[in-house]
Design a protein around this motif. Structure first.
Motif: not given
Length: 629
Positions: A575-577, A579-580, A595, A597, A608, A610
């Motif tokens: 998830s993008d969360r 990775l962030d 990405p 969605r 989102t 990846w």
């Protein structure tokens, strides 16, 4: 009642029975080795008490080496002995006690001269009790008090020519196995005849008091004389030889006899000739003349300063033999630790101090019997406790090893510090990683169970290694899958980074492992990994058997990301969360696609995603690890 309480109760009962048996056995004439131990301990207590000043009541007139050198031989001729008696009698002593056996006829007119001298004053003569064995036999049966007296075979009395002019007392003393006289019997019997001891005859005559024999003690007039249960008088020594005033009989022959040392005193005439045989070992002196031993008993009777060892003291000994071991065992059972040992040691020190204090203040508490009653059960119980403690340690160690297979080391340490950890649910941010083998169910239908077990063991080992090396916690293996949590026992700033590392390591490790499998198995298997970061609810679930887990939307999304990966021909969905939060900047040996969605099953809204792809060849990671090692 718990099993441990029953065990302690049994131990206490057995300890009490042991103590009672030791005391009863020794009191009834068995366990004679304890007599030697008690004699040794008595000597040590006497030395610890130190030399004491003897009451100035008795004067010893010793037939010593000086007298023998003058006369040329020993025993002293009866005429010379008569001269000594006459010289003493001139100074008006209370009583003259002759600690010499006058059982054989003397030469010439000496016997007649001595008989006249004895008739001139208050005189006590010594007689001896002859026993069938080397030591006096003492009856222990109940009934009349006199049944406990030393049973003599016969009495060796002075010649009638002497006995007709004096009173007679039995001069025997009772020695322990060490040879040291510990008591002096006050009464002796043979058949139906009872004789008084030499010291008792002397004391009775000196005090001019009637003697009464009570059931457990003697009475001199209105004063009680405590004795042991067999009417023996315990003695304790004032010091080495000559502590009691001693004069040489040579003073008589030299005309230098001191009137002050004789007048209105008890005078005991006895031998202290070297090689004479009448010597005993005592705490202060290895060769104490027998006449001073007898004089010590006389002094005790007159002054009343003897040591107490009567029926009440024996009751105290019995209670100590039973209660002290029970107390020690109870302390060791109460605290199976250093505290228990320290408490038991403190009790033993207190008992030893009390025993010594009582002895120095005139009460003779038995030490050997109490030690024999206390040491074996305490040693056995302590040994059993130690063995049980080792067994318990082994058990707890085994439990710890077992727990280590299910809980991360950090969680184990946290639970050890805080047993109530997660007793109440905690909401926090965490990273969650799921992995699952696809195709395993179909494979299991046509593969040998042992082979399947080996496959699962190898797969679980890879998951465990990757999770532990990244600091994650496996909350559970779900058959052919697993859930790994990052954020317990407490949230850390790098939870997301470590979860990402774990996901990548898992991807490469499982990929290499699958490449090493036989084609018939490898072609049917694949795997998927999903990882997400967000809020979770951590808690402990279950009753008597609890496990730590996490619930919430973050957990559901991480699980569903495995489906998203499968739908898009990928093995790792992030998830993008995540990775962030991990601040991921890329990896030269991998690519990220996205990405994307998308929605996940069972959840409204979009996520989102990846897809991570490994650009290295299968087995390359293992080869690089081997080269680095």
């Amino acid at each position: 009642m718990s099993s441990r309480r029953v065990q302690i109760l049994v131990a206490l009962v057995l300890t009490a029975l042991w103590g009672a048996g030791i005391y009863a056995g020794h009191a009834n004439g068995h366990l004679r080795f304890l007599d030697r131990l008690e004699a040794t301990l008595t000597d040590l207590r006497t030395l610890a008490r130190g030399v004491q000043r003897a009451p100035d009541l008795v004067t010893i007139v010793a037939i010593d080496d000086t007298v023998v050198k003058r006369g040329g031989h020993y025993p002293l001729p009866r005429a010379d002995l008569a001269r000594v008696v006459d010289a003493i009698a001139q100074f008006k002593p209370k009583v003259i006690a002759i600690d010499l056996l006058l059982v054989d006829r003397g030469a010439g007119l000496g016997d007649a001269v001595l008989a006249r001298s004895l008739a001139a004053g208050p005189t006590i003569l010594a007689a001896a009790a002859i026993f069938p064995t080397a030591s006096s036999s003492v009856a222990r049966s109940g009934g009349e008090p006199l049944t406990a007296l030393p049973q003599a075979e016969r009495f060796l009395l002075p010649l009638p020519a002497f006995a007709d002019h004096a009173e007679v007392g039995i001069v025997n003393v009772a020695t322990g196995q060490s040879g040291s006289p510990l008591s002096v019997p006050m009464l002796f019997r043979t058949g139906d005849k009872v004789e008084l001891s030499f010291p008792l005859r002397v004391a009775t005559r000196a005090l001019d008091k009637p003697l009464t024999i009570a059931p457990d003690h003697l009475m001199l007039g209105d004063r009680a004389v405590p004795t042991d249960t067999d009417f023996a008088l315990p003695i304790t020594y004032y010091g080495p030889r000559r502590t009691i005033r001693t004069l040489s009989a040579q003073n008589v022959f030299d005309g230098t006899l001191d009137r002050a040392a004789i007048e209105n005193r008890i005078v005991v005439i006895g031998a202290s000739v070297a090689g004479g045989g009448d010597f005993f070992p005592t705490p202060f002196d290895s060769l104490m003349p027998g006449v001073e031993v007898v004089s010590t008993a006389i002094t005790h009777l007159i002054s009343g300063d003897g040591i107490l060892r009567d029926r009440k003291v024996h009751i105290a000994d019995a209670l100590a033999a039973i209660l002290l071991p029970m107390l020690l065992v109870g302390l060791l059972a109460w605290r199976r630790s250093t505290l228990g040992l320290v408490a038991a040691a403190a009790v033993m020190v207190a008992w030893a101090a009390l025993n010594l204090f009582a002895f120095t203040h005139g009460v003779w508490l038995n030490a050997a019997t109490t030690l024999a009653a206390a040491v074996p059960p305490v040693a056995v119980f302590a040994g059993v406790q130690l063995w049980a403690g080792n067994r318990r340690t082994q058990y707890l160690t085994a439990q710890s090893r077992s727990l280590a297979q299910f809980q991360a080391p950090a969680v184990q340490e946290w639970l050890a510090r805080d047993p109530d950890f997660l007793a109440k649910p905690v909401r926090q941010d965490a990273a969650v990683v799921f992995i699952d083998l696809s195709g395993f169910t179909t494979l299991s239908e046509r593969t040998d169970p042992d082979t399947l077990q080996d496959l699962l063991k190898a797969f679980h080992a890879l998951v465990d290694k990757s999770a532990v090396s990244s600091g994650g916690m496996i909350t559970g293996f779900l058959g052919d899958g697993a859930m790994i949590l990052f954020g317990l026992p407490r949230a850390m700033p790098d939870d997301a980074a470590r979860a990402l590392k774990c996901s990548i390591d898992l991807h490469r490790a499982v990929q290499d492992w699958m490449a090493s499998l036989p084609p018939s198995i490898r072609d049917q298997l694949d795997f998927k990994i999903g990882a997400h970061f967000g809020p979770i609810v951590a808690s402990r679930l279950g009753g008597s058997h609890q496990h730590i887990t996490a619930t919430g939307d973050t957990v559901n999304v991480a699980s569903r990301l495995m489906e998203v990966a499968a739908q898009h021909d990928a093995r790792l969905a992030l998830s993008d969360r995540l990775l962030d939060a991990a601040d991921f900047l890329g990896d030269p040996d991998s690519t990220l696609r996205g990405p994307l969605r998308t929605q996940v099953r069972g959840r409204s809204g979009t996520v989102t995603v990846w897809f991570w792809r490994d650009e290295r060849q299968p087995g390359q990671a293992a080869a690089e690890a081997d080269m680095a090692g």
